[in-house]
Design a protein around this motif. Structure first.
Motif, PDB file in Angstrom:
ATOM      1  N   GLY A   2      -5.916  -0.805   1.330  1.00 32.63           N
ATOM      2  CA  GLY A   2      -6.126  -1.738   0.235  1.00 32.63           C
ATOM      3  C   GLY A   2      -7.593  -1.725  -0.176  1.00 32.63           C
ATOM      4  N   THR A   3      -7.906  -2.470  -1.204  1.00 31.70           N
ATOM      5  CA  THR A   3      -9.277  -2.487  -1.722  1.00 31.70           C
ATOM      6  C   THR A   3     -10.265  -3.135  -0.757  1.00 31.70           C
ATOM      7  N   ASN A   4      -9.810  -4.041   0.085  1.00 28.78           N
ATOM      8  CA  ASN A   4     -10.711  -4.754   0.993  1.00 28.78           C
ATOM      9  C   ASN A   4     -10.949  -4.035   2.313  1.00 28.78           C
ATOM     10  N   PHE A   5     -10.332  -2.886   2.511  1.00 28.21           N
ATOM     11  CA  PHE A   5     -10.488  -2.153   3.765  1.00 28.21           C
ATOM     12  C   PHE A   5     -11.888  -1.540   3.823  1.00 28.21           C
ATOM     13  N   PRO A   6     -12.600  -1.680   4.962  1.00 27.81           N
ATOM     14  CA  PRO A   6     -13.957  -1.130   5.067  1.00 27.81           C
ATOM     15  C   PRO A   6     -13.934   0.399   5.220  1.00 27.81           C
ATOM     16  N   ALA A   7     -14.348   1.107   4.193  1.00 29.14           N
ATOM     17  CA  ALA A   7     -14.322   2.574   4.191  1.00 29.14           C
ATOM     18  C   ALA A   7     -15.165   3.170   5.311  1.00 29.14           C
ATOM     19  N   SER A   8     -16.169   2.444   5.757  1.00 27.16           N
ATOM     20  CA  SER A   8     -17.086   2.972   6.768  1.00 27.16           C
ATOM     21  C   SER A   8     -16.410   3.240   8.113  1.00 27.16           C
ATOM     22  N   VAL A   9     -15.264   2.640   8.381  1.00 30.84           N
ATOM     23  CA  VAL A   9     -14.587   2.875   9.665  1.00 30.84           C
ATOM     24  C   VAL A   9     -13.725   4.131   9.648  1.00 30.84           C
ATOM     25  N   LEU A  10     -13.447   4.678   8.464  1.00 31.67           N
ATOM     26  CA  LEU A  10     -12.607   5.863   8.368  1.00 31.67           C
ATOM     27  C   LEU A  10     -13.422   7.105   8.710  1.00 31.67           C
ATOM     28  N   PRO A  11     -12.786   8.081   9.357  1.00 30.31           N
ATOM     29  CA  PRO A  11     -13.507   9.304   9.733  1.00 30.31           C
ATOM     30  C   PRO A  11     -13.887  10.147   8.518  1.00 30.31           C
ATOM     31  N   ALA A  12     -15.044  10.756   8.596  1.00 31.47           N
ATOM     32  CA  ALA A  12     -15.503  11.639   7.512  1.00 31.47           C
ATOM     33  C   ALA A  12     -14.589  12.856   7.437  1.00 31.47           C
ATOM     34  N   GLY A  13     -14.410  13.355   6.243  1.00 32.80           N
ATOM     35  CA  GLY A  13     -13.617  14.570   6.054  1.00 32.80           C
ATOM     36  C   GLY A  13     -12.165  14.317   5.721  1.00 32.80           C
ATOM     37  N   GLU A  14     -11.684  13.126   5.997  1.00 32.10           N
ATOM     38  CA  GLU A  14     -10.300  12.809   5.653  1.00 32.10           C
ATOM     39  C   GLU A  14     -10.288  12.074   4.324  1.00 32.10           C
ATOM     40  N   GLY A  15      -9.208  12.231   3.592  1.00 28.61           N
ATOM     41  CA  GLY A  15      -9.114  11.622   2.277  1.00 28.61           C
ATOM     42  C   GLY A  15      -8.798  10.142   2.351  1.00 28.61           C
ATOM     43  N   ARG A  16      -9.054   9.471   1.231  1.00 28.50           N
ATOM     44  CA  ARG A  16      -8.735   8.041   1.148  1.00 28.50           C
ATOM     45  C   ARG A  16      -8.100   7.740  -0.190  1.00 28.50           C
ATOM     46  N   ILE A  17      -7.023   6.995  -0.111  1.00 32.09           N
ATOM     47  CA  ILE A  17      -6.328   6.474  -1.282  1.00 32.09           C
ATOM     48  C   ILE A  17      -6.451   4.962  -1.216  1.00 32.09           C
ATOM     49  N   ILE A  18      -6.860   4.348  -2.310  1.00 35.11           N
ATOM     50  CA  ILE A  18      -6.815   2.891  -2.402  1.00 35.11           C
ATOM     51  C   ILE A  18      -5.578   2.567  -3.226  1.00 35.11           C
ATOM     52  N   ALA A  19      -4.748   1.674  -2.683  1.00 36.71           N
ATOM     53  CA  ALA A  19      -3.479   1.389  -3.355  1.00 36.71           C
ATOM     54  C   ALA A  19      -3.105  -0.078  -3.231  1.00 36.71           C
ATOM     55  N   ASP A  20      -2.287  -0.505  -4.181  1.00 37.14           N
ATOM     56  CA  ASP A  20      -1.616  -1.796  -4.108  1.00 37.14           C
ATOM     57  C   ASP A  20      -0.162  -1.534  -4.513  1.00 37.14           C
ATOM     58  N   ALA A  21       0.603  -2.575  -4.708  1.00 34.75           N
ATOM     59  CA  ALA A  21       2.025  -2.405  -4.981  1.00 34.75           C
ATOM     60  C   ALA A  21       2.306  -1.691  -6.296  1.00 34.75           C
ATOM     61  N   TYR A  22       1.318  -1.572  -7.161  1.00 35.77           N
ATOM     62  CA  TYR A  22       1.553  -1.033  -8.495  1.00 35.77           C
ATOM     63  C   TYR A  22       1.071   0.395  -8.685  1.00 35.77           C
ATOM     64  N   GLY A  23       0.270   0.897  -7.793  1.00 40.38           N
ATOM     65  CA  GLY A  23      -0.228   2.256  -7.923  1.00 40.38           C
ATOM     66  C   GLY A  23      -1.395   2.494  -6.993  1.00 40.38           C
ATOM     67  N   GLY A  24      -2.026   3.626  -7.164  1.00 35.93           N
ATOM     68  CA  GLY A  24      -3.137   3.959  -6.300  1.00 35.93           C
ATOM     69  C   GLY A  24      -4.044   4.979  -6.951  1.00 35.93           C
ATOM     70  N   ILE A  69       0.842  -1.200   0.000  1.00 33.67           N
ATOM     71  CA  ILE A  69       0.000   0.000   0.000  1.00 33.67           C
ATOM     72  C   ILE A  69       0.878   1.252   0.000  1.00 33.67           C
ATOM     73  N   THR A  70       1.935   1.241   0.797  1.00 34.43           N
ATOM     74  CA  THR A  70       2.849   2.382   0.853  1.00 34.43           C
ATOM     75  C   THR A  70       3.478   2.627  -0.514  1.00 34.43           C
ATOM     76  N   ARG A  71       3.900   1.570  -1.141  1.00 35.06           N
ATOM     77  CA  ARG A  71       4.522   1.694  -2.467  1.00 35.06           C
ATOM     78  C   ARG A  71       3.536   2.269  -3.484  1.00 35.06           C
ATOM     79  N   GLY A  72       2.311   1.765  -3.502  1.00 35.36           N
ATOM     80  CA  GLY A  72       1.310   2.262  -4.442  1.00 35.36           C
ATOM     81  C   GLY A  72       0.937   3.713  -4.186  1.00 35.36           C
ATOM     82  N   ALA A  73       0.787   4.080  -2.913  1.00 34.61           N
ATOM     83  CA  ALA A  73       0.477   5.474  -2.576  1.00 34.61           C
ATOM     84  C   ALA A  73       1.637   6.380  -2.972  1.00 34.61           C
TER      85      ALA A  73
END
Length: 157
Positions: free
Chosen positions: A102-124, A31-35
């Motif tokens: 990652g793609t399988n992370f449940p977005a509903s647990v993340l706080p509203a107002g903060e950004g989200r990047i979905i990433a894997d080893a190849y990009g995001g 995830i770090t690499r893709g981000a």
């Protein structure tokens, strides 16, 4: 003058010592690499594991051509997020804050107002825009100098 490859540095990022056991190191590294690839494609200079003035370390910090600072906190799983109560302490040191998952992370647990990047080893991809904050001039200057010095120290043999 030799140039430093930040992409290679991002590939080498290892979770900090003492990281919660729920974290998945292989997933975190991917995830770090893709981000990092995404932010680099967007024109950001990156420093992985940037130490902030409060002693916390941002997983990824990016500096834009215009001097805007982005911080990305990588979360490998729900348990990794639940075990981490320190992420709000990053907000005062950036113009935008993102969680990278990652793609399988449940977005509903993340706080509203903060950004989200979905990433894997190849990009995001940015799937949720981050709230815009504006650092004061003095704090921006101090953080930019910190960013530059930490990057330069990593180049010192």
């Amino acid at each position: 003058m030799a140039s430093f490859n930040w992409m290679a540095a991002a590939d080498a990022v290892v979770p900090a010592a003492g990281a919660q056991s729920a974290a998945r190191p292989d997933t975190t590294m991917a995830i770090t690499r893709g981000a990092a690839r995404l932010l680099t494609d967007m024109g950001f200079a990156l420093v992985p594991e940037l130490t902030l003035p409060n002693g916390r370390r941002a997983d990824l910090a990016g500096l834009s051509r215009k001097g805007r600072i982005v911080i990305v906190e990588v979360k490998s799983c729900r348990e990794d997020f639940a075990a981490d109560a320190k992420w709000p302490s990053y907000l005062e040191f950036c113009d935008q804050f993102y969680f990278a998952t990652g793609t399988n992370f449940p977005a509903s647990v993340l706080p509203a107002g903060e950004g989200r990047i979905i990433a894997d080893a190849y990009g995001g991809a940015i799937v949720t825009d981050a709230a815009e904050r504006s650092l004061s001039g003095a704090r921006r200057k101090a953080l930019t100098l910190r960013f530059a010095r930490q990057a330069a120290f990593r180049l010192t043999p």
